[in-house]
Design a protein around this motif. Structure first.
Motif, PDB file in Angstrom:
ATOM      1  N   LYS A   1      -3.017  18.107  -6.868  1.00 17.80           N
ATOM      2  CA  LYS A   1      -3.773  19.195  -6.277  1.00 17.80           C
ATOM      3  C   LYS A   1      -3.098  19.616  -4.972  1.00 17.80           C
ATOM      4  CE  LYS A   1      -8.089  17.121  -7.954  1.00 17.80           C
ATOM      5  NZ  LYS A   1      -9.429  16.608  -7.545  1.00 17.80           N
ATOM      6  N   PRO A   2      -3.372  20.818  -4.522  1.00 17.34           N
ATOM      7  CA  PRO A   2      -2.791  21.230  -3.233  1.00 17.34           C
ATOM      8  C   PRO A   2      -3.136  20.264  -2.101  1.00 17.34           C
ATOM      9  CG  PRO A   2      -3.653  23.134  -4.387  1.00 17.34           C
ATOM     10  CD  PRO A   2      -4.052  21.930  -5.199  1.00 17.34           C
ATOM     11  N   GLU A   3      -4.327  19.681  -2.142  1.00 19.70           N
ATOM     12  CA  GLU A   3      -4.720  18.753  -1.069  1.00 19.70           C
ATOM     13  C   GLU A   3      -3.991  17.417  -1.132  1.00 19.70           C
ATOM     14  OE1 GLU A   3      -6.717  20.353  -3.225  1.00 19.70           O
ATOM     15  OE2 GLU A   3      -8.447  19.104  -3.819  1.00 19.70           O
ATOM     16  N   ASP A   4      -3.202  17.185  -2.174  1.00 22.33           N
ATOM     17  CA  ASP A   4      -2.369  15.980  -2.231  1.00 22.33           C
ATOM     18  C   ASP A   4      -1.056  16.174  -1.470  1.00 22.33           C
ATOM     19  OD1 ASP A   4      -3.352  15.610  -5.660  1.00 22.33           O
ATOM     20  OD2 ASP A   4      -4.103  14.476  -3.924  1.00 22.33           O
ATOM     21  N   THR A   5      -0.808  17.385  -1.017  1.00 24.01           N
ATOM     22  CA  THR A   5       0.432  17.668  -0.286  1.00 24.01           C
ATOM     23  C   THR A   5       0.487  16.834   0.984  1.00 24.01           C
ATOM     24  OG1 THR A   5       0.578  19.909  -1.156  1.00 24.01           O
ATOM     25  CG2 THR A   5       1.759  19.445   0.900  1.00 24.01           C
ATOM     26  N   ALA A   6       1.520  16.006   1.085  1.00 26.72           N
ATOM     27  CA  ALA A   6       1.648  15.078   2.211  1.00 26.72           C
ATOM     28  C   ALA A   6       3.003  14.390   2.126  1.00 26.72           C
ATOM     29  CB  ALA A   6       0.541  14.022   2.159  1.00 26.72           C
ATOM     30  N   VAL A   7       3.335  13.695   3.190  1.00 25.50           N
ATOM     31  CA  VAL A   7       4.465  12.772   3.146  1.00 25.50           C
ATOM     32  C   VAL A   7       3.905  11.411   2.755  1.00 25.50           C
ATOM     33  CG1 VAL A   7       6.352  11.687   4.397  1.00 25.50           C
ATOM     34  CG2 VAL A   7       5.714  14.064   4.898  1.00 25.50           C
ATOM     35  N   TYR A   8       4.497  10.805   1.754  1.00 24.65           N
ATOM     36  CA  TYR A   8       4.014   9.545   1.216  1.00 24.65           C
ATOM     37  C   TYR A   8       4.922   8.399   1.680  1.00 24.65           C
ATOM     38  CZ  TYR A   8       0.709  12.027  -1.727  1.00 24.65           C
ATOM     39  OH  TYR A   8      -0.346  12.796  -2.167  1.00 24.65           O
ATOM     40  N   TYR A   9       4.281   7.321   2.117  1.00 26.48           N
ATOM     41  CA  TYR A   9       4.970   6.140   2.626  1.00 26.48           C
ATOM     42  C   TYR A   9       4.440   4.895   1.921  1.00 26.48           C
ATOM     43  CZ  TYR A   9       5.601   9.224   6.713  1.00 26.48           C
ATOM     44  OH  TYR A   9       5.893  10.275   7.563  1.00 26.48           O
TER      45      TYR A   9
ATOM     46  N   GLY B   1       0.815  -1.204   0.000  1.00 28.51           N
ATOM     47  CA  GLY B   1       0.000   0.000   0.000  1.00 28.51           C
ATOM     48  C   GLY B   1       0.852   1.257   0.000  1.00 28.51           C
ATOM     49  N   TRP B   2       0.311   2.314  -0.584  1.00 27.20           N
ATOM     50  CA  TRP B   2       0.874   3.652  -0.442  1.00 27.20           C
ATOM     51  C   TRP B   2      -0.014   4.414   0.537  1.00 27.20           C
ATOM     52  CZ3 TRP B   2       5.401   5.738  -1.855  1.00 27.20           C
ATOM     53  CH2 TRP B   2       6.142   5.092  -2.857  1.00 27.20           C
ATOM     54  N   TYR B   3       0.625   5.028   1.504  1.00 28.00           N
ATOM     55  CA  TYR B   3      -0.055   5.807   2.505  1.00 28.00           C
ATOM     56  C   TYR B   3       0.422   7.264   2.384  1.00 28.00           C
ATOM     57  CZ  TYR B   3      -0.736   1.250   4.801  1.00 28.00           C
ATOM     58  OH  TYR B   3      -1.065  -0.053   5.094  1.00 28.00           O
ATOM     59  N   ARG B   4      -0.359   8.174   2.932  1.00 27.64           N
ATOM     60  CA  ARG B   4       0.109   9.549   3.003  1.00 27.64           C
ATOM     61  C   ARG B   4      -0.375  10.183   4.296  1.00 27.64           C
ATOM     62  NH1 ARG B   4      -3.392  12.532  -1.826  1.00 27.64           N
ATOM     63  NH2 ARG B   4      -5.436  12.467  -0.788  1.00 27.64           N
ATOM     64  N   GLN B   5       0.409  11.150   4.744  1.00 29.42           N
ATOM     65  CA  GLN B   5       0.050  11.886   5.947  1.00 29.42           C
ATOM     66  C   GLN B   5       0.237  13.368   5.680  1.00 29.42           C
ATOM     67  OE1 GLN B   5       2.096  10.721   9.559  1.00 29.42           O
ATOM     68  NE2 GLN B   5       0.474  11.594  10.804  1.00 29.42           N
ATOM     69  N   ALA B   6      -0.876  14.070   5.662  1.00 35.32           N
ATOM     70  CA  ALA B   6      -0.862  15.511   5.463  1.00 35.32           C
ATOM     71  C   ALA B   6      -0.635  16.202   6.806  1.00 35.32           C
ATOM     72  CB  ALA B   6      -2.175  15.963   4.844  1.00 35.32           C
ATOM     73  N   PRO B   7      -0.147  17.428   6.788  1.00 31.34           N
ATOM     74  CA  PRO B   7       0.104  18.152   8.041  1.00 31.34           C
ATOM     75  C   PRO B   7      -1.143  18.210   8.901  1.00 31.34           C
ATOM     76  CG  PRO B   7       1.070  19.327   6.202  1.00 31.34           C
ATOM     77  CD  PRO B   7       0.269  18.208   5.615  1.00 31.34           C
ATOM     78  N   GLY B   8      -1.005  17.808  10.149  1.00 34.19           N
ATOM     79  CA  GLY B   8      -2.110  17.876  11.094  1.00 34.19           C
ATOM     80  C   GLY B   8      -3.168  16.803  10.928  1.00 34.19           C
ATOM     81  N   LYS B   9      -2.922  15.837  10.055  1.00 35.25           N
ATOM     82  CA  LYS B   9      -3.918  14.786   9.806  1.00 35.25           C
ATOM     83  C   LYS B   9      -3.314  13.408  10.076  1.00 35.25           C
ATOM     84  CE  LYS B   9      -6.649  17.309   6.398  1.00 35.25           C
ATOM     85  NZ  LYS B   9      -7.285  17.258   5.049  1.00 35.25           N
ATOM     86  N   GLN B  10      -4.187  12.417  10.213  1.00 37.02           N
ATOM     87  CA  GLN B  10      -3.715  11.057  10.402  1.00 37.02           C
ATOM     88  C   GLN B  10      -3.253  10.461   9.074  1.00 37.02           C
ATOM     89  OE1 GLN B  10      -6.914   8.916  12.378  1.00 37.02           O
ATOM     90  NE2 GLN B  10      -5.988   9.319  14.369  1.00 37.02           N
ATOM     91  N   ARG B  11      -2.387   9.475   9.206  1.00 35.55           N
ATOM     92  CA  ARG B  11      -1.935   8.767   8.024  1.00 35.55           C
ATOM     93  C   ARG B  11      -3.103   7.995   7.417  1.00 35.55           C
ATOM     94  NH1 ARG B  11       2.969   5.501   9.665  1.00 35.55           N
ATOM     95  NH2 ARG B  11       3.978   7.530   9.587  1.00 35.55           N
ATOM     96  N   GLU B  12      -3.220   8.030   6.090  1.00 36.16           N
ATOM     97  CA  GLU B  12      -4.311   7.333   5.423  1.00 36.16           C
ATOM     98  C   GLU B  12      -3.773   6.457   4.298  1.00 36.16           C
ATOM     99  OE1 GLU B  12      -7.011   9.790   3.170  1.00 36.16           O
ATOM    100  OE2 GLU B  12      -5.419  11.073   2.386  1.00 36.16           O
ATOM    101  N   LEU B  13      -4.486   5.367   4.060  1.00 37.57           N
ATOM    102  CA  LEU B  13      -4.135   4.458   2.968  1.00 37.57           C
ATOM    103  C   LEU B  13      -4.723   5.009   1.676  1.00 37.57           C
ATOM    104  CD1 LEU B  13      -2.922   1.742   2.050  1.00 37.57           C
ATOM    105  CD2 LEU B  13      -5.113   0.685   2.640  1.00 37.57           C
ATOM    106  N   VAL B  14      -3.877   5.155   0.666  1.00 37.45           N
ATOM    107  CA  VAL B  14      -4.296   5.794  -0.582  1.00 37.45           C
ATOM    108  C   VAL B  14      -4.547   4.763  -1.683  1.00 37.45           C
ATOM    109  CG1 VAL B  14      -3.588   7.409  -2.372  1.00 37.45           C
ATOM    110  CG2 VAL B  14      -3.058   7.902   0.007  1.00 37.45           C
TER     111      VAL B  14
END
Length: 116
Positions: free
Chosen positions: A87-95, A36-49
């Motif tokens: 998109k700007p809302e895709d800004t996150a750290v990706y794992y 899986g690829w996950y991402r975590q945006a500032p101030g949000k929980q990590r989510e599975l993408v």
């Protein structure tokens, strides 16, 4: 122990593209697990993408469906994430990690930013 090394992030303008890579190493049979690829945006929980099975079947979250594509090369122990139409809302750290029962040993991630 399993290690994940993500790379390929960067800063792009909205509508731009990035291609992320994740090399998996350690005492596993990489061809077996669903990744899986996950991402975590500032101030949000990590989510599975996205997820991809060992045979290449994929699933995508609604927010990225039609824009992101995941693939894998079992011979190289590598998973990829092609991100288009950022998109700007895709800004996150990706794992990357296992999609089912993720390992506690997360990689450092790679920053993806879709903002001017």
């Amino acid at each position: 122990q399993v290690q994940f090394v993500e790379s390929g992030g960067g800063l792009v303008q909205p509508g731009g593209s990035l291609r992320l890579s994740c090399v998996v190493s350690g005492s596993i049979r990489f061809s077996l697990p669903t990744m899986g690829w996950y991402r975590q945006a500032p101030g949000k929980q990590r989510e599975l993408v996205t997820t991809i099975t060992s045979s290449g079947d994929t699933m995508y979250g609604d927010s990225v469906k039609g824009r992101f594509t995941t693939s894998r090369d079992n011979a190289k122990n590598t998973v990829y994430l092609e991100m288009n139409g950022l998109k700007p809302e895709d800004t996150a750290v990706y794992y990357c990690n296992f999609a089912i029962a993720p390992s506690n040993s997360w990689g450092q991630g790679t920053q993806g930013t879709g903002s001017s």
